[in-house]
Design a protein around this motif. Structure first.
Motif, short mmCIF file in Angstrom:
data_model
loop_
_atom_site.label_atom_id
_atom_site.label_comp_id
_atom_site.label_asym_id
_atom_site.label_seq_id
_atom_site.Cartn_x
_atom_site.Cartn_y
_atom_site.Cartn_z
N MET A 1 0.83 -1.20 0.00
CA MET A 1 0.00 0.00 0.00
C MET A 1 0.86 1.25 0.00
O MET A 1 0.66 2.18 -0.79
CB MET A 1 -0.91 0.00 1.21
N LYS A 2 1.86 1.28 0.89
CA LYS A 2 2.69 2.47 1.00
C LYS A 2 3.60 2.63 -0.22
O LYS A 2 3.87 3.75 -0.66
CB LYS A 2 3.50 2.42 2.29
N ALA A 3 4.09 1.53 -0.78
CA ALA A 3 4.93 1.62 -1.98
C ALA A 3 4.13 2.19 -3.14
O ALA A 3 4.62 3.03 -3.91
CB ALA A 3 5.49 0.25 -2.33
N THR A 4 2.88 1.74 -3.28
CA THR A 4 2.02 2.27 -4.32
C THR A 4 1.77 3.75 -4.10
O THR A 4 1.85 4.57 -5.03
CB THR A 4 0.67 1.52 -4.34
N SER A 5 1.46 4.12 -2.88
CA SER A 5 1.22 5.53 -2.55
C SER A 5 2.47 6.36 -2.81
O SER A 5 2.39 7.50 -3.30
CB SER A 5 0.80 5.67 -1.09
N LEU A 42 10.11 0.89 -5.83
CA LEU A 42 10.35 -0.55 -5.84
C LEU A 42 11.28 -0.95 -4.69
O LEU A 42 11.06 -1.98 -4.03
CB LEU A 42 10.95 -0.96 -7.18
N ALA A 43 12.29 -0.12 -4.45
CA ALA A 43 13.18 -0.40 -3.31
C ALA A 43 12.42 -0.33 -1.99
O ALA A 43 12.63 -1.14 -1.09
CB ALA A 43 14.34 0.61 -3.31
N PHE A 44 11.51 0.63 -1.90
CA PHE A 44 10.68 0.73 -0.69
C PHE A 44 9.77 -0.49 -0.55
O PHE A 44 9.57 -1.01 0.55
CB PHE A 44 9.84 2.00 -0.75
N ALA A 45 9.24 -0.98 -1.70
CA ALA A 45 8.38 -2.17 -1.67
C ALA A 45 9.15 -3.39 -1.17
O ALA A 45 8.59 -4.26 -0.50
CB ALA A 45 7.82 -2.44 -3.06
N ALA A 46 10.45 -3.44 -1.48
CA ALA A 46 11.27 -4.58 -1.02
C ALA A 46 11.51 -4.52 0.48
O ALA A 46 11.60 -5.56 1.15
CB ALA A 46 12.60 -4.58 -1.77
N VAL A 47 11.60 -3.31 1.02
CA VAL A 47 11.88 -3.15 2.45
C VAL A 47 10.59 -3.22 3.27
O VAL A 47 10.60 -3.63 4.43
CB VAL A 47 12.60 -1.79 2.68
N GLU A 48 9.48 -2.85 2.67
CA GLU A 48 8.22 -2.72 3.39
C GLU A 48 7.83 -3.96 4.19
O GLU A 48 7.49 -3.84 5.38
CB GLU A 48 7.11 -2.34 2.40
N PRO A 49 7.90 -5.18 3.63
CA PRO A 49 7.51 -6.36 4.42
C PRO A 49 8.36 -6.59 5.66
O PRO A 49 7.90 -7.16 6.65
CB PRO A 49 7.65 -7.53 3.43
N LEU A 50 9.62 -6.13 5.60
CA LEU A 50 10.51 -6.31 6.74
C LEU A 50 10.13 -5.43 7.92
O LEU A 50 10.57 -5.68 9.06
CB LEU A 50 11.95 -6.01 6.31
N LEU A 51 9.33 -4.39 7.64
CA LEU A 51 8.98 -3.44 8.71
C LEU A 51 7.50 -3.46 9.06
O LEU A 51 7.00 -2.56 9.73
CB LEU A 51 9.39 -2.01 8.27
N LEU A 57 7.71 3.16 12.39
CA LEU A 57 8.94 3.41 11.63
C LEU A 57 8.65 3.43 10.13
O LEU A 57 9.18 4.27 9.39
CB LEU A 57 9.99 2.35 11.96
N LEU A 58 7.79 2.51 9.69
CA LEU A 58 7.45 2.44 8.27
C LEU A 58 6.77 3.73 7.81
O LEU A 58 7.09 4.29 6.75
CB LEU A 58 6.53 1.25 8.04
N TRP A 59 5.84 4.22 8.62
CA TRP A 59 5.16 5.47 8.27
C TRP A 59 6.12 6.67 8.31
O TRP A 59 6.01 7.60 7.50
CB TRP A 59 3.99 5.73 9.23
N THR A 60 7.08 6.63 9.23
CA THR A 60 8.08 7.71 9.29
C THR A 60 8.91 7.77 8.03
O THR A 60 9.15 8.85 7.46
CB THR A 60 8.98 7.54 10.52
N ILE A 61 9.38 6.59 7.59
CA ILE A 61 10.18 6.54 6.36
C ILE A 61 9.35 7.03 5.17
O ILE A 61 9.82 7.83 4.34
CB ILE A 61 10.70 5.12 6.12
N TYR A 62 8.11 6.56 5.11
CA TYR A 62 7.22 6.99 4.04
C TYR A 62 7.04 8.51 4.07
O TYR A 62 7.09 9.19 3.02
CB TYR A 62 5.87 6.29 4.18
N GLY A 63 6.85 9.07 5.25
CA GLY A 63 6.65 10.51 5.38
C GLY A 63 7.87 11.30 4.95
O GLY A 63 7.74 12.33 4.27
N VAL A 64 9.05 10.84 5.35
CA VAL A 64 10.29 11.55 4.96
C VAL A 64 10.48 11.51 3.45
O VAL A 64 10.82 12.53 2.82
CB VAL A 64 11.50 10.93 5.69
N LEU A 65 10.28 10.34 2.84
CA LEU A 65 10.45 10.21 1.39
C LEU A 65 9.50 11.11 0.63
O LEU A 65 9.90 11.79 -0.34
CB LEU A 65 10.25 8.75 0.97
N THR A 66 8.25 11.14 1.02
CA THR A 66 7.27 11.93 0.29
C THR A 66 7.42 13.43 0.55
O THR A 66 7.29 14.25 -0.37
CB THR A 66 5.85 11.49 0.64
N LEU A 67 7.70 13.80 1.81
CA LEU A 67 7.82 15.22 2.12
C LEU A 67 9.02 15.84 1.42
O LEU A 67 8.93 16.97 0.90
CB LEU A 67 7.94 15.42 3.64
#
Length: 575
Positions: A1-5, A42-51, A57-67
């Motif tokens: 979901m987050k990788a798609t977003s 795609l790199a985020f999608a690979a890491v996403e299942p691990l977190l 933490l996953l939402w924080t990484i997503y927020g930093v990348l998008t912001l």
């Protein structure tokens, strides 16, 4: 979901950044421009299942990348490049006024809308199959390099994060064969400038580096109206060089090339120039009895200028902090205040000792502030720029008049040049000065004036570089030139090429050889060749007509750039 977003937000950011650009009309264009966005997602999608077990933490990484992607959109819209490592280093206090100039409601709204999209997107895409999204991203990444090889994206395909990471790493290897030469294919220009040799012997020398001043905007080079009439009048008695080039389209490393007659290099931080081999021009003149001084309307702290000017032979060094002024900006002080201080310094010198005075104004630097209102539209960037050049010219006129009033006109020789140019969209995505190598970026005014000694103007069509200034000054003064200098006197006979490069965003190498000019992009391997006599606006590349010559030019550029990097990388710090 987050990788798609994440990919959705990146795609929206890319669309917002590219809005208004002229894109190549090709089916490959969509893939070429978004494949790096897809790669990061795609790199985020690979890491996403691990977190998944650590959602915060996953939402924080997503927020930093998008912001961060959202924050870079206004930068790309203004400068046509994502933020790079070099740009982050440059974004210091002196640029505060320039940064705030672009903090417009539209740019702030763009960031806020993208930030909102980052928050909404996960709720809209949660039903899309993860397998489908990953497959789509993999296809896009697989086709991306092939798409990018078919169209020239001028670096706009880069994701905000890939641009930052890639520019933090070396762009050029010093292990490349480093053989090069300045003699190309152009015939020798039959010009005899020997009469100017030793014309400055025992006389005062004033060296002025005009900030962000491209030759093509000045009346001296045919532009109308003439925004620098005092410069034009000064040039009536001396040599005007029509084909002069900066070695680097930025002030600090460009100043190193002037004072040390040595080329700057890729991937070398400015701090490293403090230990670079340098038999500086002011040091040579100081040893010969000249009083030496440098006055800068800006601040020495900016981009490490102190590494270039400290311990280089100047008896007096003064910047905006020392000068004060009637008008202060984040970048420096008004030019009249600096001129007043320079004239005070001249008054303090004994009459029996010549002086070497260096003046670095800031008039012409973005955001193009002027001490007085000018005739051009202040709501138009080019209008503000021309007002700033006019303001700087007024200060030049005051300095010239001050020298005349002190009875020093016949004892003074002037060397005036532009440190680099300034672009206003003459080519797609070309704004500012540091990012490209077109004529508006690197072709600069350059003149040698000897009022009351020369009664006519000489126009020289020799190709020269700012790296040639130091040996030329010594030739004018009748002094020997240190063998370590990479430049050569502009008064000497012979054909030569001018070399230049840019590395603030993409890595670009270029040279001028007679009427021909080549620009080579390191990342894509593309070469452009322009015949500037037939095509002065650099609209049509003729590289395909002369493949052998272009190949030779590119190899020579690679050898030259590798040699400079090797030379500076091996420099030892002072004891």
């Amino acid at each position: 979901m987050k990788a798609t977003s994440l990919f959705v937000v990146f795609a929206l950011a890319k669309a917002a950044a590219l809005w208004g650009h002229t894109l190549p009309p090709s089916w490959w264009s969509p893939i070429a421009y978004v494949w790096q966005d897809a790669a990061v997602a795609l790199a985020f999608a690979a890491v996403e299942p691990l977190l998944w077990s650590r959602p915060r933490l996953l939402w924080t990484i997503y927020g930093v990348l998008t912001l961060y992607a959202a924050m870079t959109v206004p930068v790309v819209r203004v400068l046509s490049t994502p933020l790079t490592w070099a740009m982050w280093r440059a974004a210091r206090g002196p640029l505060a006024d320039s940064i705030w100039y672009y903090a417009t409601p539209a740019s702030i709204a763009a960031v806020l809308l993208l930030a909102a999209a980052a928050g909404i997107a996960p709720r809209l895409v949660h039903r899309i199959s993860r397998r489908f999204v990953v497959g789509l991203l993999m296809v896009c990444v697989a086709l991306g390099p092939a798409a990018a090889s078919r169209i020239d994206t001028i670096g706009l395909e880069r994701n905000a994060w890939t641009a930052l990471v890639s520019t933090a790493m070396p762009q050029l290897s010093a292990r490349t064969p480093n053989e090069w030469q300045r003699t190309g294919f152009a015939p020798v220009a039959h010009e005899n400038l020997d009469a100017f040799r030793a014309v400055a012997a025992g006389r005062n020398i004033i060296l002025i580096s005009l900030e962000s001043t491209a030759a093509q905007y000045l009346g001296l080079y045919g532009a109308q109206p003439d925004v620098m009439p005092n410069l034009t009048r000064l040039a009536a008695s001396g040599i005007v060089f029509d084909r002069a080039y900066a070695a680097y389209p930025e002030s600090i490393k460009g100043l190193y090339s002037v004072l040390c007659s040595a080329y700057p290099a890729f991937d070398i931080t400015v701090d490293s120039y403090a230990s670079a081999p340098c038999r500086s021009l002011p040091a040579v003149l100081s040893e010969r009895g000249y009083a030496t001084a440098l006055f800068h309307s800006g601040r020495f702290m900016y981009l490490g200028m102190e590494a270039v000017i400290r311990h280089r032979g100047y008896g007096t060094l003064a910047d905006a902090g020392d000068i004060g002024g009637n008008r202060n900006s984040s970048f420096g002080v008004d030019e009249p205040s600096t001129v007043t201080r320079m004239l005070q310094w001249i008054d303090a010198q004994g009459s029996g000792r010549p002086f070497f005075l260096t003046y670095l104004p800031i008039a012409g630097h973005h955001p193009y502030e002027s001490s007085e209102a000018g005739p051009f539209d202040e709501h138009d960037e080019f209008g503000r720029y021309r007002n700033a050049l006019r303001d700087g010219d007024a200060a030049l006129g005051t300095l010239i008049q001050g020298v005349q009033q002190r009875g020093l006109a016949a004892q003074t020789v002037w060397i005036v040049f532009g440190d680099h140019g300034e672009a206003f969209g003459q080519h797609e995505g070309n704004y500012g000065h540091t990012f490209n190598l077109y004529e508006e970026n690197v072709r600069v005014p350059l003149l040698i004036a000897a009022p009351e000694r020369e009664s006519a103007q000489h126009r020289s069509h020799r190709v020269v570089s700012l790296v040639d200034i130091a040996p030329t000054v010594l030739d004018l003064a009748g002094l020997p030139v240190p063998p370590s200098y990479q430049g050569q006197s502009m008064l000497a006979q012979g054909a030569r090429m001018a070399f230049f490069f840019a590395d603030y965003s993409r890595g670009l190498l270029g040279l001028r050889d007679g009427s021909l000019k080549v620009i080579y992009a390191i990342d894509s391997g593309r070469s452009s060749l322009f015949d500037l006599d037939a095509d002065p606006l650099e609209r049509v590349s003729v590289a395909d007509r002369y493949p052998d010559r272009v190949g030779w030019y590119v190899q020579n550029l690679k050898g030259w750039s590798a040699a400079q990097k090797q030379r500076l990388a091996n420099a030892k710090p002072p004891a």
